[in-house]
Enzyme design. Structure first.
Site: not given
Ligand code: GLN
Length: 542
Positions: A14, A142, A150, A189, A386, A390, A410, A467, A512, A514
């Site tokens: 870190s 990296e 190890i 150091t 995501c 839902q 789910e 999924r 996503h 982001e």
């Molecule tokens: N658990 C949900 C799915 O599998 C959302 C997955 C997620 O947010 N990446 O569809």
């Protein structure tokens, strides 16, 4: 022939090795060079996809659907070279490949060993990235973990061999260490000396040291480190703590001439660094006025790295909207109980937006639904990613359509109202690793939608990792009651975006956004979400 730079770390984890490697990459790109980044991860998991975010932070996804370590996200934010499965090498993948070759009899009866077979496999994967594109000038590799572990020995041994084969002018070692401060404010150091010794024991003499310290090291300290560590005086650098942003680090390295020293060692001639884009980003950082408060409602709130790309994208969106983004981290399991949830969210001083990020598993889901309901009813801007999309669908089912048990299969297999359900092609999937709907897929944004307004074009290409999907069997009831379905796969089969009607900005996407956000260019949906939050903050102030 391109050049190799191995970035390793010592003393402890870190220290920001990923950020240091990325910042070096950014600086070399600023000098007009073509840079590729590679991460070697010593864990035995084949990829990060099966690891809990608590163990290893977020799973970063590439266009080709690799589920990787979050450092690839750093590379993507600092540098511009392509990233794919090839750029993430794990011990698991290496052993998997070697064992498969052994089963196929490809080692011709030889005894298969760590050296040379495992190290050869590592080397060939690094060289595959180096050779993939003729225009690649430099590959920065990296090596995860800390020297002395190890697990990282085979990677360091592969680095040693490559430095030997390439020659010292074509391959170098950059080592990152810690200079701790002990009581009384004295900088020490010794751990760095030991760390360099550990590198030497692996047969690698670091060429460049980057020392992580609370403050900039003075000349005397740098000379002392150079002397003890067998490093040239001008090759000891400071990575001191900044109270601004990690995106200032390329500038800090530039001021110390890290790019010049590295390129001199590699014998590379390149134009002067043009770091204007980093400087103007810092100007935007300092030019921000006011703040918006964004509630992040998720289940891994204690660990910042669990939602790393989401937090970074919010920061980028703040830069673009000239406003500081304050994160209010809310553990969704605290919102399970309805009256308490409302009270908590109402009491949280001035939330200007709610973001529900991706996630898996039942824990905390009902709290997320409450947070979505709260944002919808209070007309607070909302971005669902995501799982967060839902959640919007579950809230609509429960609280608008009145289906009390509306849920994703789910979380509740037996619900009478499965508004989110397993995708057709997922039904027979038995293995967990790498089997989700992964990577880049395109969606079509509907005319008049906020999705289209954000991207400015109908075809939206973003990365996925899920999924479950919006259950098509309830499309008619959902739309008849007003929920806007505004993004679909091109064949119309999957819903990719939902939006709230008569709401300033409430939108959820199955993908996503982001992952593609950069400090110099925020992801469009994050940019518009923060713009909406800013408008909300202004309205609230009146
Ligand atoms: N658990 C949900 C799915 O599998 C959302 C997955 C997620 O947010 N990446 O569809």
């Amino acid at each position: 022939m391109n050049k190799l730079i191995f970035v390793s770390g010592g003393v402890c984890s870190s220290l920001g090795k990923g950020v240091a490697a990325s910042s070096l990459g950014a600086l070399l790109e600023a000098r007009g060079l073509n840079v590729r980044m590679v991460k070697c991860d010593p864990y035995i998991n084949v990829d990060a996809g099966t690891m809990s975010p608590y163990q290893h932070g977020e799973v970063y996804v590439t266009d080709d659907g690799a589920e990787t370590d979050l450092d690839l996200g750093n590379y993507a934010r600092f540098t511009s070279g392509p990233l794919s499965k090839a750029n993430s090498i794990t011990t698991g993948q290496v052993y998997d490949a070697v064992i498969q070759k052994e089963r196929q009899g490809r080692y011709l009866g030889r005894c298969v060993q760590v050296i040379p077979h495992i190290t050869d496999e590592i080397k060939s994967r690094i060289l595959a990235v180096a050779r993939e594109d003729q225009d690649t000038d430099i590959v920065i590799v990296e090596i995860g973990g800390t020297v002395g572990d190890i697990e990282s020995i085979p990677f360091l041994e592969a680095a040693r061999q490559l430095i030997h084969e390439y020659g010292k002018t074509n391959a170098i070692s950059v080592h990152l260490t810690l200079i701790p401060e002990v009581a009384g404010g004295e900088l020490k150091t010794k751990p760095t000396q030991h760390s360099v010794k550990a590198m030497q024991e692996q047969g690698i003499q670091p060429d460049v040291l980057i020392c992580r310290a609370p403050v900039m090291l003075d000349e005397a300290m740098r000379r002392k480190i150079a002397l003890f560590c067998n490093i040239e005086n001008d090759a000891v650098f400071s990575s001191y703590d900044v109270d601004t942003t990690i995106y200032e680090i390329p500038i800090i390295f530039f001021q110390q001439k890290l790019d010049q020293v590295v390129l001199k060692k590699l014998g590379v001639d390149a134009r002067h660094a043009d770091i204007d884009k980093w400087r103007s980003m810092m100007e935007r950082f300092h030019g921000r006025t006011g703040a918006v408060r964004i509630g992040i409602v998720g289940k891994y709130m204690e660990l910042h790295d669990a939602y790393k790309s989401v937090y970074e994208a919010l920061f980028h969106a703040g830069l673009e909207n000239a406003v500081e983004v304050e994160l209010v981290k809310i553990d969704s399991s605290r919102l399970e109980d309805a009256p308490a949830a409302e009270a908590l969210l109402d009491a949280a001083p001035g939330l200007d937006g709610i973001l529900v990020p991706g996630g898996f598993g039942q824990r905390g889901v009902n709290g997320m639904v409450r947070a979505a309901c709260w944002a919808r009813e209070r007309k607070v801007p909302y971005l669902g990613i995501c799982l967060g999309m839902q959640i919007m669908v579950i809230d609509w089912g429960r609280n608008v359509l009145g289906w009390e048990d509306a849920d994703s299969t789910e979380f509740n297999h037996d619900t009478k109202h499965p508004v989110v359900s397993l995708m057709e092609e997922q039904i027979d999937v038995k293995n967990y690793g790498g089997t989700m709907r992964l990577g880049k897929w395109t969606s079509m944004a509907s005319p008049g939608s906020k999705l289209l307004a954000a991207y400015g074009e109908r075809i939206v290409s973003e990365r996925h990792r899920h999924r479950y999907e919006f259950a098509n069997r309830c499309r008619a009831e959902m739309t008849a009651s007003g929920l806007l379905l505004t993004g679909f796969t091109e064949d119309g089969g999957l819903v990719e975006c939902v939006e709230w009607p008569e709401h300033p900005w409430g939108l959820g996407v199955q993908f996503h956004p982001e992952f593609k956000s950069k400090p110099t260019k925020a992801a469009p949906l994050f940019r518009d979400f923060i713009a909406a939050a800013k408008a909300h903050a202004k309205g609230a102030a009146k």
